[in-house]
Scaffold this motif. Sequence first.
Motif, PDB file in Angstrom:
ATOM      1  N   ARG A 177       8.657  36.638   7.660  1.00 34.61           N
ATOM      2  CA  ARG A 177       9.480  36.182   8.593  1.00 34.61           C
ATOM      3  C   ARG A 177      10.298  37.205   9.841  1.00 34.61           C
ATOM      4  O   ARG A 177      10.810  36.526  11.332  1.00 34.61           O
ATOM      5  N   ALA A 178      10.478  38.257   9.449  1.00 33.31           N
ATOM      6  CA  ALA A 178      11.862  39.466  10.143  1.00 33.31           C
ATOM      7  C   ALA A 178      10.716  39.713  11.012  1.00 33.31           C
ATOM      8  O   ALA A 178       9.885  39.988  11.637  1.00 33.31           O
ATOM      9  N   GLU A 179      12.203  40.208  11.725  1.00 29.53           N
ATOM     10  CA  GLU A 179      11.414  40.986  13.223  1.00 29.53           C
ATOM     11  C   GLU A 179      10.545  42.279  12.567  1.00 29.53           C
ATOM     12  O   GLU A 179      10.806  43.292  12.553  1.00 29.53           O
ATOM     13  N   GLY A 180       9.389  41.813  13.627  1.00 26.99           N
ATOM     14  CA  GLY A 180       8.432  42.987  13.822  1.00 26.99           C
ATOM     15  C   GLY A 180       7.293  42.640  12.207  1.00 26.99           C
ATOM     16  O   GLY A 180       6.694  43.334  12.455  1.00 26.99           O
ATOM     17  N   ALA A 181       7.774  41.284  11.826  1.00 28.58           N
ATOM     18  CA  ALA A 181       6.920  40.996  10.164  1.00 28.58           C
ATOM     19  C   ALA A 181       5.405  40.588  10.652  1.00 28.58           C
ATOM     20  O   ALA A 181       4.369  40.840   9.573  1.00 28.58           O
ATOM     21  N   CYS A 182       5.359  39.397  11.510  1.00 29.82           N
ATOM     22  CA  CYS A 182       4.552  38.725  11.735  1.00 29.82           C
ATOM     23  C   CYS A 182       3.334  39.376  12.278  1.00 29.82           C
ATOM     24  O   CYS A 182       3.483  40.492  13.069  1.00 29.82           O
ATOM     25  N   PHE A 183       1.707  39.271  12.148  1.00 29.01           N
ATOM     26  CA  PHE A 183       0.981  39.913  12.742  1.00 29.01           C
ATOM     27  C   PHE A 183       0.728  38.850  14.263  1.00 29.01           C
ATOM     28  O   PHE A 183      -0.067  38.033  13.685  1.00 29.01           O
ATOM     29  N   SER A 184       0.711  39.818  15.068  1.00 26.62           N
ATOM     30  CA  SER A 184       0.287  38.803  16.511  1.00 26.62           C
ATOM     31  C   SER A 184      -2.050  38.588  16.456  1.00 26.62           C
ATOM     32  O   SER A 184      -2.287  38.945  15.800  1.00 26.62           O
ATOM     33  N   GLU A 185      -1.715  37.662  16.999  1.00 24.66           N
ATOM     34  CA  GLU A 185      -3.274  37.330  17.373  1.00 24.66           C
ATOM     35  C   GLU A 185      -3.898  38.966  17.777  1.00 24.66           C
ATOM     36  O   GLU A 185      -5.138  39.521  17.623  1.00 24.66           O
ATOM     37  N   ALA A 186      -3.423  40.027  18.777  1.00 26.51           N
ATOM     38  CA  ALA A 186      -3.641  41.006  18.855  1.00 26.51           C
ATOM     39  C   ALA A 186      -3.945  42.103  18.198  1.00 26.51           C
ATOM     40  O   ALA A 186      -4.562  42.792  17.429  1.00 26.51           O
ATOM     41  N   GLU A 187      -2.836  41.844  17.541  1.00 28.18           N
ATOM     42  CA  GLU A 187      -3.044  43.331  15.728  1.00 28.18           C
ATOM     43  C   GLU A 187      -4.744  42.322  15.126  1.00 28.18           C
ATOM     44  O   GLU A 187      -4.509  43.258  13.917  1.00 28.18           O
ATOM     45  N   GLU A 194       0.723  28.250  15.571  1.00 26.85           N
ATOM     46  CA  GLU A 194       0.989  27.997  16.730  1.00 26.85           C
ATOM     47  C   GLU A 194       1.814  26.702  17.031  1.00 26.85           C
ATOM     48  O   GLU A 194       2.739  26.099  17.489  1.00 26.85           O
ATOM     49  N   LEU A 195       1.213  25.511  16.195  1.00 27.71           N
ATOM     50  CA  LEU A 195       2.002  24.253  15.628  1.00 27.71           C
ATOM     51  C   LEU A 195       3.399  24.430  15.501  1.00 27.71           C
ATOM     52  O   LEU A 195       4.520  23.834  16.254  1.00 27.71           O
ATOM     53  N   LYS A 196       4.121  24.988  14.584  1.00 29.80           N
ATOM     54  CA  LYS A 196       5.197  24.755  14.091  1.00 29.80           C
ATOM     55  C   LYS A 196       5.950  25.698  14.874  1.00 29.80           C
ATOM     56  O   LYS A 196       7.304  25.332  15.323  1.00 29.80           O
ATOM     57  N   HIS A 197       5.145  27.337  15.779  1.00 32.89           N
ATOM     58  CA  HIS A 197       6.446  28.170  15.930  1.00 32.89           C
ATOM     59  C   HIS A 197       6.355  28.731  17.401  1.00 32.89           C
ATOM     60  O   HIS A 197       6.906  29.298  18.478  1.00 32.89           O
ATOM     61  N   GLY A 198       4.801  27.599  18.269  1.00 34.80           N
ATOM     62  CA  GLY A 198       4.942  28.029  19.184  1.00 34.80           C
ATOM     63  C   GLY A 198       4.152  29.444  19.642  1.00 34.80           C
ATOM     64  O   GLY A 198       4.009  30.155  20.157  1.00 34.80           O
ATOM     65  N   LYS A 199       3.640  29.697  18.414  1.00 33.40           N
ATOM     66  CA  LYS A 199       3.249  31.633  18.282  1.00 33.40           C
ATOM     67  C   LYS A 199       2.174  31.194  17.518  1.00 33.40           C
ATOM     68  O   LYS A 199       1.803  31.811  16.588  1.00 33.40           O
ATOM     69  N   ARG A 200       0.615  31.745  17.890  1.00 33.24           N
ATOM     70  CA  ARG A 200      -0.586  32.442  17.413  1.00 33.24           C
ATOM     71  C   ARG A 200       0.126  33.395  16.676  1.00 33.24           C
ATOM     72  O   ARG A 200      -0.554  34.896  17.429  1.00 33.24           O
ATOM     73  N   GLU A 201       0.287  33.738  15.419  1.00 30.61           N
ATOM     74  CA  GLU A 201       0.682  34.715  14.614  1.00 30.61           C
ATOM     75  C   GLU A 201       0.427  34.707  13.218  1.00 30.61           C
ATOM     76  O   GLU A 201      -0.511  33.092  13.207  1.00 30.61           O
TER      77      GLU A 201
END
Length: 319
Positions: free
Chosen positions: A193-203, A229-236
């Motif tokens: 969950r660190a900065e830059g660790a998650c993979f975005s939907e684009a990646e 998306e439900l928990k953090h508001g981001k699709r990753e």
Amino acid sequence: MRKIIIDTDTGSDDAVAILMALRDPSVQVLALTTVCGNVSLEQATINALRSVKEARTYAPPVYKGAYHPLVRTTRNATQAHGDDGMSGLGTLPEGMQAETEHAVEAMLRLVKENPGEVEIVAIGPATNVALAMMKDPETMKQVKHIYSMGSGGFGPGNVTSVAEFNVFVDAEAYKIMVEFPVPVTIVGFDICRAEGACFSEAEMTEMKKDGPVSKFAMDCTAALVDYNELKHGKREIDLADPFAMGAALWPDTVAEAPACCCLVCAETGMTYGQVVVSENRYAGADAEKLGDWAVNATVVKRMDNALFKKKLRETLKTQ
């Protein structure tokens, strides 16, 4: 060549970690041992077999282990990984099945056959590893190293404010593993969950273009995208187990990993499943005076996320 055993409760991020190991030429996966956790033992075993097939390399044997934690009620994480743990892709490949030998017996046998060489990458609850340690401690002392995805590391938990899932499922087992006299490297949930660790939907979309192995890796984590998306508001996706596997396979991706004292809370109550991580700055004779607070693990504090993602993509890419 390094020899590893992957102990897994095969959910979607476990599957990605398994693909990484099977496609890395620097290691030989001697076996996969399955344990209940993300899903039931039976489903975890099916998912492990499916992951082996999708790696498109070789097929190490798969052994079924513990159906439930040492003393607690079984929990799962299907809300994050889908009912089958693999976003609907957890189906048994035709012609593949698990071995009849129990995972704990297989683990002990493989360590005996390769004394001082076997490394265990534990990416599920530690039940199988703890059972092996209790059954035959002298043999398990010959394990070269254990890499564990467990705890919140230097951050919060993902089940409670202090407890991470793999430990929360079976803290009693995790306590046995951490306190056992074998080198342990822990990768906590904070790393993915660190900065830059998650993979975005684009990646993820880009990785799907890299061939069938990468596409399977991304497709099997689809439920995790919806969950985040439900928990953090981001699709990753946050790939906890692959980061632990990355620490094992690719030491150059580990940017900081101090020696620590890790105290596992296994008593019933609000702190159940917490791993208290204390960075230990003492050395030599001073460390001997610390007693229960002496170093017992290396805990990854930072990883080179860009390098990790680069290596992951290169490893999974196929023509």
